[in-house]
Motif scaffolding. Structure first.
Motif, mmCIF file in Angstrom:
data_model
loop_
_atom_site.group_PDB
_atom_site.id
_atom_site.type_symbol
_atom_site.label_atom_id
_atom_site.label_comp_id
_atom_site.label_asym_id
_atom_site.label_seq_id
_atom_site.Cartn_x
_atom_site.Cartn_y
_atom_site.Cartn_z
ATOM 1 N N VAL A 1 -0.107 3.819 4.308
ATOM 2 C CA VAL A 1 1.049 3.192 3.688
ATOM 3 C C VAL A 1 1.349 1.949 4.520
ATOM 4 O O VAL A 1 1.050 1.923 5.715
ATOM 5 N N HIS A 2 1.853 0.911 3.907
ATOM 6 C CA HIS A 2 2.293 -0.236 4.694
ATOM 7 C C HIS A 2 3.813 -0.279 4.688
ATOM 8 O O HIS A 2 4.438 -0.593 3.670
ATOM 9 N N CYS A 3 4.402 0.095 5.834
ATOM 10 C CA CYS A 3 5.852 0.138 5.979
ATOM 11 C C CYS A 3 6.288 -1.286 6.305
ATOM 12 O O CYS A 3 5.809 -1.871 7.287
ATOM 13 N N ARG A 4 7.181 -1.813 5.528
ATOM 14 C CA ARG A 4 7.517 -3.232 5.668
ATOM 15 C C ARG A 4 8.194 -3.533 7.001
ATOM 16 O O ARG A 4 8.209 -4.671 7.450
ATOM 17 N N TYR A 5 8.779 -2.522 7.638
ATOM 18 C CA TYR A 5 9.491 -2.722 8.910
ATOM 19 C C TYR A 5 8.587 -2.528 10.120
ATOM 20 O O TYR A 5 9.043 -2.592 11.256
ATOM 21 N N CYS A 6 7.289 -2.262 9.902
ATOM 22 C CA CYS A 6 6.400 -1.823 10.990
ATOM 23 C C CYS A 6 6.342 -2.815 12.143
ATOM 24 O O CYS A 6 6.064 -3.990 11.942
ATOM 25 N N PHE A 7 6.564 -2.327 13.359
ATOM 26 C CA PHE A 7 6.574 -3.234 14.520
ATOM 27 C C PHE A 7 5.163 -3.624 14.930
ATOM 28 O O PHE A 7 4.978 -4.535 15.721
ATOM 29 N N LEU B 1 11.196 3.187 -2.101
ATOM 30 C CA LEU B 1 10.641 1.919 -2.596
ATOM 31 C C LEU B 1 10.938 0.790 -1.607
ATOM 32 O O LEU B 1 10.081 -0.033 -1.294
ATOM 33 N N ARG B 2 12.165 0.785 -1.086
ATOM 34 C CA ARG B 2 12.558 -0.290 -0.161
ATOM 35 C C ARG B 2 11.664 -0.322 1.084
ATOM 36 O O ARG B 2 11.456 -1.370 1.684
ATOM 37 N N GLN B 3 11.130 0.823 1.471
ATOM 38 C CA GLN B 3 10.283 0.865 2.663
ATOM 39 C C GLN B 3 8.916 0.226 2.452
ATOM 40 O O GLN B 3 8.248 -0.138 3.428
ATOM 41 N N ILE B 4 8.480 0.120 1.175
ATOM 42 C CA ILE B 4 7.091 -0.324 0.962
ATOM 43 C C ILE B 4 6.937 -1.569 0.084
ATOM 44 O O ILE B 4 5.850 -2.122 0.010
ATOM 45 N N LEU B 5 8.001 -2.001 -0.597
ATOM 46 C CA LEU B 5 7.868 -3.154 -1.501
ATOM 47 C C LEU B 5 8.058 -4.469 -0.736
ATOM 48 O O LEU B 5 9.107 -4.684 -0.133
ATOM 49 N N LEU C 1 0.866 -1.191 0.000
ATOM 50 C CA LEU C 1 0.000 0.000 0.000
ATOM 51 C C LEU C 1 0.897 1.233 0.000
ATOM 52 O O LEU C 1 1.727 1.393 0.892
ATOM 53 N N ALA C 2 0.751 2.086 -1.009
ATOM 54 C CA ALA C 2 1.560 3.313 -1.089
ATOM 55 C C ALA C 2 0.813 4.370 -1.901
ATOM 56 O O ALA C 2 0.430 4.120 -3.034
ATOM 57 N N PRO C 3 0.602 5.555 -1.313
ATOM 58 C CA PRO C 3 -0.109 6.616 -2.031
ATOM 59 C C PRO C 3 0.708 7.161 -3.219
ATOM 60 O O PRO C 3 1.938 7.076 -3.230
ATOM 61 N N HIS C 4 -0.003 7.736 -4.173
ATOM 62 C CA HIS C 4 0.643 8.262 -5.378
ATOM 63 C C HIS C 4 1.698 9.314 -5.059
ATOM 64 O O HIS C 4 2.775 9.328 -5.656
ATOM 65 N N SER C 5 1.383 10.205 -4.125
ATOM 66 C CA SER C 5 2.336 11.269 -3.796
ATOM 67 C C SER C 5 3.678 10.678 -3.360
ATOM 68 O O SER C 5 4.745 11.123 -3.794
ATOM 69 N N PHE C 6 3.628 9.670 -2.493
ATOM 70 C CA PHE C 6 4.862 9.048 -1.988
ATOM 71 C C PHE C 6 5.637 8.404 -3.142
ATOM 72 O O PHE C 6 6.862 8.541 -3.237
#
Ligand SMILES: *Cc1c(COP(=O)(O)O)cnc(C)c1O
Ligand code: SF4
Length: 353
Positions: free
Chosen positions: A133-139, A83-87, A64-69
């Motif tokens: 946004v879905h941050c892949r590192y999210c705790f 990209l690395r934060q959300i892929l 999940l990532a908004p267009h602006s980001f």
């Protein structure tokens, strides 16, 4: 009524009810339109060759990532720090020893669903499980959000509990992301909190000003400042490239509205694990009126091991910032140690020659 008349009638009522539902604001439309398909996103970024490295089974925490980001990413760059934060990547599926579903023991500190009370004077509210946004590192990627209150009425129990605790003077709206709530809903909760006499401040932790800058509106600022409670705002940017374009302008607008705006980052391998990246992030923040607050050591959540930077390396990176920035722009390097009464600071002073 004959059939044609009935059809016409139901068409009219449909139009009327469509008109009656509140018009979606720009940020809600942007959130609905966010990127959700890895194939489409990678195609758009001219990086379709990365598709085989995206796992297909991440449904419970999908892309999940908004267009602006995404506009702030560099097309054709497989190592882009945004990209690395959300892929989603295959390494997320590894089960690494020492990494857990609830690394910071939130569940042990939850007297009621929706409420986390770890530190004496401040209480954190899980307003929602929704993020922009879905941050892949999210705790909190494995957090049991289903249990949190859904309606404002269900918040009554939490408000009652807060009212009975004389020690708490600050409430933190967290999640998920509290700014996925509408302004009127936020305003109503803040108004109820303001009725609790011992509360002095309302703190908001949100990634939306960075990832979905359309969310910063006059109505939002009005909702945050509508009561006697002093607002404090904590945004969440990890890399200088995030502080650009519309995000740069909208965050500055937030910072100019009069309450403190701070930034919290997470130290992430392949995103901001260098002195240059950290210094540039801090410079861009202070240039728009945001004070770097914390750089967090990664919480050891399952699926995020590939983001970890060892503490010794973190100390070298963050210890080097003091000589490069004004004192007020140097963030504190902290780690969340379960069972402690506050975040634990990692001291980074380098030995002087
Ligand atoms: C991090 C955290 C806070 C806020 O801590 P500060 O050091 O004041 O930023 C509050 N409650 C919980 C549960 C936390 O994890
Ligand atoms: S916005 Fe915050 S809560 Fe949501 S996925 Fe990112 S880090 Fe996690």
């Amino acid at each position: 009524m004959d059939k044609t008349a009935l059809n016409a009638f139901s068409q009219v009522t449909q139009t009327i009810s469509a008109d009656l539902s509140p018009p979606k604001s720009l940020w809600q439309k942007e959130l609905a339109a966010a990127w959700r398909s890895p194939a489409e996103l990678l195609e758009h970024l001219d990086l379709i060759e990365l598709l085989p490295s995206v796992p297909s089974d991440v449904q419970e925490f999908p892309l999940l990532a908004p267009h602006s980001f995404v506009r702030r990413m560099q097309p054709g760059n497989p190592a882009d720090p945004l990209l690395r934060q959300i892929l989603p990547v295959q390494s997320e599926l590894l089960n690494t020893e020492g990494f857990a579903a609830d690394p910071v023991h939130d569940q042990d500190a939850s007297p009621l669903p929706g409420m986390i009370h770890k530190y004496a004077n401040r209480v954190l509210l899980i307003t929602t499980g929704t993020c922009a946004v879905h941050c892949r590192y999210c705790f909190r990627r494995h957090f049991p959000y289903e249990a949190a209150p859904r309606s404002l009425e269900q918040w009554d129990r939490v408000l009652e509990e807060l009212a009975g605790d004389r020690d708490v003077d600050e409430v933190i709206l967290s999640g998920g992301d509290p700014l996925t709530w509408t302004d009127s809903r936020l305003q109503k909760l803040i108004a109820r909190l303001a009725e609790i006499p011992q509360l002095e401040r309302i703190r908001v932790h949100s990634r939306l000003p960075v990832v979905l800058p359309e969310r910063v509106t006059d109505e939002l600022i009005a909702a945050l400042t509508s009561t006697r409670l002093q607002p404090v705002f904590v945004i969440h940017a990890n890399h200088g490239q995030e502080i650009a374009d519309d995000a740069r302008n909208q965050i500055q607008r937030l910072a100019r509205s009069g309450f403190p705006v701070l930034n919290q980052a997470v130290l992430l391998r392949g995103v901001n694990d260098s002195v240059d990246a950290q210094a540039e992030l801090c410079r861009r923040l202070i240039n728009i009126g945001v004070i770097p607050y914390y750089v967090n050591q990664l919480d050891r959540v399952q699926g995020a091991a590939h983001f970890e930077v060892p503490i010794e390396e973190g100390r070298r990176i963050l210890g080097a910032l003091k000589d490069l920035l004004p004192g007020y722009a140097v963030p504190r390097y902290v780690i969340d140690v379960p069972g402690q009464g506050s975040k634990t600071e990692i001291v980074c002073d380098l030995p002087r020659e």
